[in-house]
Design a protein around this motif. Structure first.
Motif, mmCIF file in Angstrom:
data_model
loop_
_atom_site.group_PDB
_atom_site.id
_atom_site.type_symbol
_atom_site.label_atom_id
_atom_site.label_comp_id
_atom_site.label_asym_id
_atom_site.label_seq_id
_atom_site.Cartn_x
_atom_site.Cartn_y
_atom_site.Cartn_z
ATOM 1 N N ALA A 36 36.507 30.820 29.123
ATOM 2 C CA ALA A 36 36.691 30.440 30.525
ATOM 3 C C ALA A 36 36.149 31.588 31.364
ATOM 4 N N PRO A 37 35.585 31.301 32.520
ATOM 5 C CA PRO A 37 34.984 32.368 33.320
ATOM 6 C C PRO A 37 36.025 33.221 34.032
ATOM 7 N N ALA A 38 35.719 34.505 34.169
ATOM 8 C CA ALA A 38 36.514 35.370 35.046
ATOM 9 C C ALA A 38 36.207 34.970 36.487
ATOM 10 N N VAL A 39 37.239 34.842 37.309
ATOM 11 C CA VAL A 39 37.047 34.358 38.668
ATOM 12 C C VAL A 39 37.738 35.305 39.644
ATOM 13 N N GLU A 40 37.368 35.169 40.908
ATOM 14 C CA GLU A 40 38.007 35.942 41.969
ATOM 15 C C GLU A 40 38.976 35.035 42.725
ATOM 16 N N ARG A 41 40.189 35.556 42.939
ATOM 17 C CA ARG A 41 41.215 34.794 43.635
ATOM 18 C C ARG A 41 41.979 35.707 44.588
ATOM 19 N N VAL A 42 42.502 35.100 45.640
ATOM 20 C CA VAL A 42 43.413 35.817 46.531
ATOM 21 C C VAL A 42 44.827 35.625 45.980
ATOM 22 N N LEU A 43 45.421 36.702 45.508
ATOM 23 C CA LEU A 43 46.741 36.624 44.892
ATOM 24 C C LEU A 43 47.834 36.816 45.935
ATOM 25 N N PRO A 44 48.977 36.172 45.732
ATOM 26 C CA PRO A 44 50.102 36.375 46.645
ATOM 27 C C PRO A 44 50.534 37.843 46.650
ATOM 28 N N ALA A 45 51.042 38.283 47.784
ATOM 29 C CA ALA A 45 51.555 39.654 47.859
ATOM 30 C C ALA A 45 52.738 39.795 46.911
ATOM 31 N N GLN A 46 52.733 40.865 46.124
ATOM 32 C CA GLN A 46 53.769 41.048 45.120
ATOM 33 C C GLN A 46 54.354 42.443 45.203
ATOM 34 N N LEU A 47 55.592 42.544 44.756
ATOM 35 C CA LEU A 47 56.316 43.809 44.777
ATOM 36 C C LEU A 47 56.906 44.038 43.392
ATOM 37 N N ALA A 78 42.068 40.721 50.285
ATOM 38 C CA ALA A 78 40.882 40.799 49.435
ATOM 39 C C ALA A 78 41.128 40.025 48.148
ATOM 40 N N ALA A 79 40.052 39.373 47.658
ATOM 41 C CA ALA A 79 40.151 38.629 46.408
ATOM 42 C C ALA A 79 40.192 39.596 45.231
ATOM 43 N N SER A 80 40.876 39.215 44.192
ATOM 44 C CA SER A 80 40.997 40.017 42.975
ATOM 45 C C SER A 80 40.361 39.275 41.814
ATOM 46 N N LEU A 81 39.822 40.042 40.867
ATOM 47 C CA LEU A 81 39.241 39.440 39.666
ATOM 48 C C LEU A 81 40.371 39.098 38.695
ATOM 49 N N VAL A 82 40.431 37.838 38.261
ATOM 50 C CA VAL A 82 41.501 37.398 37.364
ATOM 51 C C VAL A 82 40.914 36.650 36.180
ATOM 52 N N VAL A 83 41.672 36.671 35.073
ATOM 53 C CA VAL A 83 41.333 35.903 33.876
ATOM 54 C C VAL A 83 42.612 35.235 33.391
ATOM 55 N N PRO A 84 42.507 34.176 32.593
ATOM 56 C CA PRO A 84 43.725 33.598 32.009
ATOM 57 C C PRO A 84 44.484 34.633 31.189
ATOM 58 N N GLU A 85 45.804 34.575 31.217
ATOM 59 C CA GLU A 85 46.613 35.560 30.495
ATOM 60 C C GLU A 85 46.315 35.559 29.005
ATOM 61 N N SER A 86 45.950 34.416 28.455
ATOM 62 C CA SER A 86 45.660 34.338 27.018
ATOM 63 C C SER A 86 44.393 35.091 26.649
ATOM 64 N N ALA A 87 43.572 35.493 27.632
ATOM 65 C CA ALA A 87 42.324 36.196 27.333
ATOM 66 C C ALA A 87 42.559 37.668 27.053
ATOM 67 N N VAL A 88 43.659 38.222 27.490
ATOM 68 C CA VAL A 88 43.896 39.664 27.369
ATOM 69 C C VAL A 88 44.555 39.951 26.017
ATOM 70 N N VAL A 96 42.624 41.797 36.567
ATOM 71 C CA VAL A 96 42.003 42.781 35.682
ATOM 72 C C VAL A 96 40.992 43.602 36.473
ATOM 73 N N SER A 97 40.758 44.798 35.981
ATOM 74 C CA SER A 97 39.717 45.657 36.527
ATOM 75 C C SER A 97 39.097 46.424 35.376
ATOM 76 N N GLY A 98 37.826 46.763 35.515
ATOM 77 C CA GLY A 98 37.121 47.460 34.450
ATOM 78 C C GLY A 98 35.710 46.922 34.301
ATOM 79 N N ASP A 99 35.213 46.953 33.073
ATOM 80 C CA ASP A 99 33.834 46.540 32.797
ATOM 81 C C ASP A 99 33.759 45.016 32.658
ATOM 82 N N LEU A 100 33.992 44.317 33.748
ATOM 83 C CA LEU A 100 33.965 42.862 33.746
ATOM 84 C C LEU A 100 33.584 42.387 35.140
ATOM 85 N N ARG A 101 32.748 41.335 35.195
ATOM 86 C CA ARG A 101 32.296 40.797 36.475
ATOM 87 C C ARG A 101 32.685 39.329 36.582
#
Length: 416
Positions: free
Chosen positions: A74-85, A338-348, A383-388
């Motif tokens: 599945a592709p890595a995508v950019e999403r606006v995530l809810p504010a979290q604490l 700002a949008a964040s780069l996300v992947v399905p949890e099963s990918a990690v 996620v962050s790192g060597d991924l687009r």
């Protein structure tokens, strides 16, 4: 030829044989090149382009192996995530579903039925108390009942005699007073038994031949788990003594501390996720049901409570938990996030403390990319790192790729 000469020739033959064996040749065969050790050429499989089929951080499967693995991407995508604490907390009993069970009357523990950790039904008998006081109260009720019946009959007889002009009106009045007194005494005796926990049906069924008149049953007020037991056979107990503590663990509370600077991001009804080390990768959903009206002056934190469903009983009171609060109030208002780069949890995947994903880099070719993980929401992880964005990551079959890479690092063969 003398015997000495024969021995000398035989010794030369033995020495010559040993020398040829050390050189790796057989007698009568051609010797190898002098000073050259023979090592088989490395058997390294190569792809159609001549590149190694597997390198460091790269795994390439055959078409058949890939089909068997059932790898899906599945592709890595950019999403606006809810504010979290992020914060921490501790699991506690739901105090509205916690009961301290004590006897309503003094006596000795006659029998104990419920054990520590046992699940009990509503109304189930936990123990029996042998109480002289209860036996006396039942006897007093039966005596009051007999007096009430006698007084009623006497009053009815006086009324009949008065109608026949045999008894005077004063006699009727006196009989009525005695009846009223007997009714009051019976009512008092019955209420005493109700206070001891007997139902109206149980009181009405009392009889003089009840051999268990002094036995008081201690029952569970609702379906729960016995989390404490202090009942000991033969022990004298009083109403102040807690014999059992019952808790409904199907729902628990989680207490958290919110710093003063974060109060604007925390509201009643906000959703939350809790995680514990005992069950890695599993989230326990809940929501904020209570916010304290006071900030602690020493810590500058405010106490908040989460209500969390716990149908399988995995969360235990006293557990330390990590909590992630989601603030829905920032969506649709304020500055754009700002949008964040996300992947399905099963990918990690995990490698010790490291986190990584596999990226499809060609036909049946997969590269390991190390990443750092952040917020989680609705089955995705930041996620962050060597991924687009747009790069396909493996969401099913990553375990096989990880195993193949581990085999390569241990010097395994190329059987994939």
């Amino acid at each position: 030829m003398s015997i000495a000469e024969r021995k000398r020739i035989a010794g030369w033959i033995v020495l010559l044989s040993l020398s040829m064996a050390c050189a790796g040749t057989e007698p009568g065969s051609a010797p190898s090149d002098a000073g050259t050790a023979h090592h088989p050429a490395p058997d390294r499989e190569r792809s159609a382009g001549g590149e190694p089929r597997r390198g460091e951080g790269v795994v390439e499967l055959t078409a058949a192996a890939a089909a068997r693995a059932g790898i899906r991407t599945a592709p890595a995508v950019e999403r606006v995530l809810p504010a979290q604490l992020q914060t921490t907390g501790q699991v506690d009993f739901d105090q509205t579903r916690l009961a301290h069970v004590s006897p309503r009357i003094s006596g000795r523990v006659h029998r104990v039925y419920a054990g520590l950790g046992e699940d009990v039904r509503a109304g189930q008998k936990l123990a029996e108390i042998d109480s002289i006081e209860l036996g006396q109260a039942k006897a007093a009720y039966l005596q009051a009942k007999a007096k009430e019946e006698l007084a009623r009959k006497s009053f009815e007889r006086a009324q009949g005699l008065f109608a026949d002009r045999i008894a005077s009106e004063q006699e009727v009045i006196e009989a009525e007073a005695v009846l009223r007194e007997a009714v009051a005494a019976l009512h008092t005796a019955g209420e005493t038994l109700h206070l001891y926990g007997l139902s109206r049906e149980q009181v009405d069924a009392l009889s003089y031949d009840d051999r268990a008149a002094s036995i008081y049953p201690l029952r569970a007020p609702f379906a729960a788990t016995v989390v404490e037991r202090h009942a000991t056979l033969g022990e004298l107990v009083t109403p102040e003594r807690n014999l059992f503590t019952l808790a409904d663990l199907g729902r628990v509370w989680i207490w958290i501390d919110v710093y003063q600077r974060d109060l604007g991001s925390v509201h009643l009804g906000d959703r939350a996720r809790a995680r514990v080390d005992a069950f890695p990768g599993e989230d326990f959903a809940g929501e904020i049901s209570y916010l304290s009206a006071r900030v602690d002056a020493a810590t500058r934190t405010l106490r908040a409570r989460l209500d969390v469903a716990n149908p399988e009983g995995k969360l235990r009171p006293g557990m330390f938990v990590e909590v992630e609060l989601v603030d829905p109030h920032v969506q649709g208002g304020g500055e754009a996030q700002a949008a964040s780069l996300v992947v399905p949890e099963s990918a990690v995947a995990r490698d010790g403390e490291a986190r990584f994903v596999f990226v499809a880099a060609g036909a049946h070719r997969y590269e390991r990319r190390d990443v750092a993980v952040g917020r989680r929401t609705e089955g995705f992880v930041e996620v962050s790192g060597d991924l687009r964005a747009g790069e396909p990551v493996v969401v099913e079959g990553a375990f096989l790729l990880k195993s193949a890479m581990a085999e390569e690092s241990l010097g395994g063969g190329h059987g994939h």
